[in-house]
Enzyme design. Structure first.
Site, short mmCIF file in Angstrom:
data_model
loop_
_atom_site.label_atom_id
_atom_site.label_comp_id
_atom_site.label_asym_id
_atom_site.label_seq_id
_atom_site.Cartn_x
_atom_site.Cartn_y
_atom_site.Cartn_z
N CYS A 119 -4.57 15.41 19.23
CA CYS A 119 -5.91 15.47 19.79
C CYS A 119 -5.95 16.25 21.09
O CYS A 119 -6.80 17.13 21.28
CB CYS A 119 -6.45 14.05 20.01
SG CYS A 119 -8.12 13.99 20.68
N CYS A 166 -8.73 17.71 18.91
CA CYS A 166 -10.08 17.45 19.40
C CYS A 166 -10.42 18.18 20.69
O CYS A 166 -11.48 18.81 20.79
CB CYS A 166 -10.28 15.95 19.63
SG CYS A 166 -9.48 14.87 18.46
N LYS A 174 -10.26 22.14 20.53
CA LYS A 174 -11.28 22.54 19.56
C LYS A 174 -12.68 22.48 20.17
O LYS A 174 -13.48 23.40 20.03
CB LYS A 174 -11.21 21.64 18.34
CG LYS A 174 -12.32 21.86 17.32
CD LYS A 174 -12.35 20.73 16.32
CE LYS A 174 -12.81 19.42 16.97
NZ LYS A 174 -12.80 18.28 16.02
N TYR A 228 -13.76 19.08 7.67
CA TYR A 228 -14.46 19.32 8.93
C TYR A 228 -13.74 20.34 9.81
O TYR A 228 -14.38 21.12 10.53
CB TYR A 228 -14.71 18.01 9.67
CG TYR A 228 -13.49 17.33 10.24
CD1 TYR A 228 -13.11 17.55 11.55
CD2 TYR A 228 -12.75 16.44 9.48
CE1 TYR A 228 -12.00 16.91 12.09
CE2 TYR A 228 -11.64 15.80 10.00
CZ TYR A 228 -11.27 16.04 11.31
OH TYR A 228 -10.16 15.42 11.83
N GLU A 251 -15.55 23.67 11.21
CA GLU A 251 -15.63 23.87 12.66
C GLU A 251 -15.08 25.22 13.08
O GLU A 251 -15.68 25.94 13.88
CB GLU A 251 -14.88 22.74 13.37
CG GLU A 251 -15.60 21.41 13.29
CD GLU A 251 -14.76 20.25 13.81
OE1 GLU A 251 -15.35 19.24 14.21
OE2 GLU A 251 -13.52 20.36 13.80
N HIS A 268 -39.85 11.53 24.90
CA HIS A 268 -40.53 12.78 24.55
C HIS A 268 -40.47 13.77 25.70
O HIS A 268 -40.61 13.37 26.86
CB HIS A 268 -42.00 12.47 24.21
CG HIS A 268 -42.76 13.65 23.73
ND1 HIS A 268 -42.57 14.19 22.47
CD2 HIS A 268 -43.71 14.42 24.35
CE1 HIS A 268 -43.38 15.22 22.33
NE2 HIS A 268 -44.09 15.38 23.46
N GLU A 309 -36.07 11.56 19.35
CA GLU A 309 -37.22 10.68 19.10
C GLU A 309 -37.63 10.69 17.63
O GLU A 309 -38.30 9.76 17.16
CB GLU A 309 -38.41 11.08 19.97
CG GLU A 309 -39.03 12.41 19.65
CD GLU A 309 -40.24 12.73 20.52
OE1 GLU A 309 -41.07 11.82 20.73
OE2 GLU A 309 -40.33 13.87 20.99
#
Length: 453
Positions: free
Chosen positions: A43, A48, A51, A178, A182, A437, A442
């Site tokens: 990682c 991770c 990346k 993934y 990526e 908002h 939302e």
């Protein structure tokens, strides 16, 4: 005096191994950790962290282009310099390596540099030195897998991609998970002619089908050339250093680099597990019980080597549960339900809970709420990028059993929804929640009409 050199010997200084070592040492155990390559694990070094830094880098090109619509002139002409990104990433990784060493040292953990292997049920050998321990924990993670084919030695993996000497102007990425998705976004964003090869009809198997199709369409807009039902047969290196890739139909693609992102295998080879009678499955994973104990009572394993969800936070949670088990004697408590995850493709994916397909297969009476829209920032920039949000609801109980998003900051948004789902939030609670908002998030509390049941 103990008959052992250590109470716990951890093989592998990745996320799970370091967390277990630190917690065990804090509880008063004498702990050692052996690591031969990546202090901090995949990682931190080649996963991770780098990346995500590269994803950030690759997103600036579009940001510069969009900036002109907001009055910032001349940004789109900016040029990308690969050595700057590569070297700054290396500096950050080195800094993190030092932090992990300091964390272990401060906790009183003995750090042993070198490849460890089991030489007995309570013995570990590193180099020419043998150490004894009451308990041994295997936390060696995974290793990139490249299938054997003519010329496969010319392919690179995520172990090498962050430190390439020269940025490839043309790149082929092979895989449909993934990591492949990526890196397709990373290379395309950094300006490379980018091809993605996958042997099936649609990538990201296991994700919600609406998400998979949506990401396919959005990636195509970003100049990623998608090759589905595509199989690489051979790779040939040319005299100029470029690579000729031939597929199963005999078609040839010339690129400067081939990145294989075809999954990872447990990094258990050469540890000496089988000689001691530790059950190792055909796929290389170590068989463990609910307390992460292998078939040999003194040997434990956690993280990617056990075949569970291959996620850093899962390894951390398992490490904490294991040490608590040693302290209390109670069964390790791990809840693998509703684990949120993100894919840092562009736009990002965030997901938690069941996909629509999983919910229907489980016999849940499903209500599906879905929204597909252009984010506010692109109403001015004019960029043709859309956002997808989706909720899966159990009609009988009104529980939200799945939440999925494709769009900017999807991981950040889904993390909050994961907390709500862990707490048992119903669709009625979502509906009663007042949105912030104007935000994309939302939309998750304003979807009222199901699009499918």
């Amino acid at each position: 005096m103990s008959e052992f050199d250590f109470d716990l010997f951890v093989i592998g200084a990745g996320s799970g191994g370091v967390r277990a070592a630190r917690m065990a040492a804090a509880s008063g155990m004498r702990v050692a950790v052996a690591e031969d390559r990546y202090m901090g694990g995949t990682c931190v070094n080649v996963g991770c962290v780098p990346k995500k830094l590269f994803v950030y880098a690759s997103s600036y090109r579009e940001a510069f282009e969009d900036a002109e619509a907001y009055g910032w002139q001349g940004q789109a002409s900016a040029e990308f310099d690969w050595p700057t990104l590569r070297d700054n990433n290396a500096k950050e990784v080195t800094r993190l390596n030092g932090i992990y060493r300091n964390l272990l040292g401060t906790a009183g953990v003995t750090i042993i540099d070198g490849r460890a292997k089991l030489s007995g049920r309570h013995q570990v050998t590193v180099g020419e030195t043998e150490y004894s321990a009451q308990r041994i924990l295997i936390a060696t993670g995974g290793w990139p897998f490249v299938p054997e084919l003519p010329g496969s030695e010319y392919a690179i993996t995520t172990n090498e991609v962050f430190s390439l000497e020269v940025f490839p102007k043309r790149v082929l990425i092979v895989g449909g998970g993934y990591i492949a998705v990526e890196f397709a976004g990373i290379f395309a964003g950094l300006g490379a002619e980018t091809h993605l090869s996958y042997r099936r009809d649609l990538f990201l198997r296991g994700f919600d089908n609406d998400v998979r199709r949506f990401v396919r369409d959005e990636m195509a807009k970003k100049s990623v050339q998608l090759h589905f039902q595509h199989q690489v047969s051979s790779i040939e290196k040319c005299t100029d250093g470029s690579l000729r890739v031939t597929d199963s139909d005999g078609k040839v693609l010339e690129v400067d680099a081939v990145l294989y992102a075809t999954g990872r295998k447990p990094n258990t080879a050469g540890l000496g597990l089988e000689k001691l009678g530790v059950v190792v499955h055909k796929d290389g994973t170590i068989g463990v019980d609910d307390n992460f104990r292998s078939s040999v009572t003194s040997i434990y394993a956690l993280g990617d080597v056990t075949g569970g969800p291959e996620l850093t936070p899962v390894a951390l949670a398992e490490a904490m549960a294991l040490v608590k088990h040693w302290q209390s004697g109670k069964t390790a408590e791990i809840d693998y339900n509703n684990i949120p995850t993100a894919v840092f493709c562009q736009p990002n994916i965030g997901t938690v809970g069941l996909t629509e397909e999983e919910a229907r297969q489980a016999g849940i009476p499903v209500q599906v709420f879905r929204s597909d829209f252009r984010a506010m920032r692109h109403s001015v920039s004019g960029r043709d990028e859309r956002t997808l949000m989706k909720l899966i609801v159990d009609r009988d109980s009104d529980l939200v059993v799945g939440a999925h998003m494709v769009g900017p900051d999807a991981g950040e948004i889904i993390q909050g929804l994961a907390v709500a789902m862990k707490a048992g939030a119903t669709k009625a609670i979502f509906d009663q929640t007042i949105g912030i908002h104007p935000t994309a998030a939302e939309e998750f509390v304003t979807m009222r009409t199901p699009v499918a049941e």
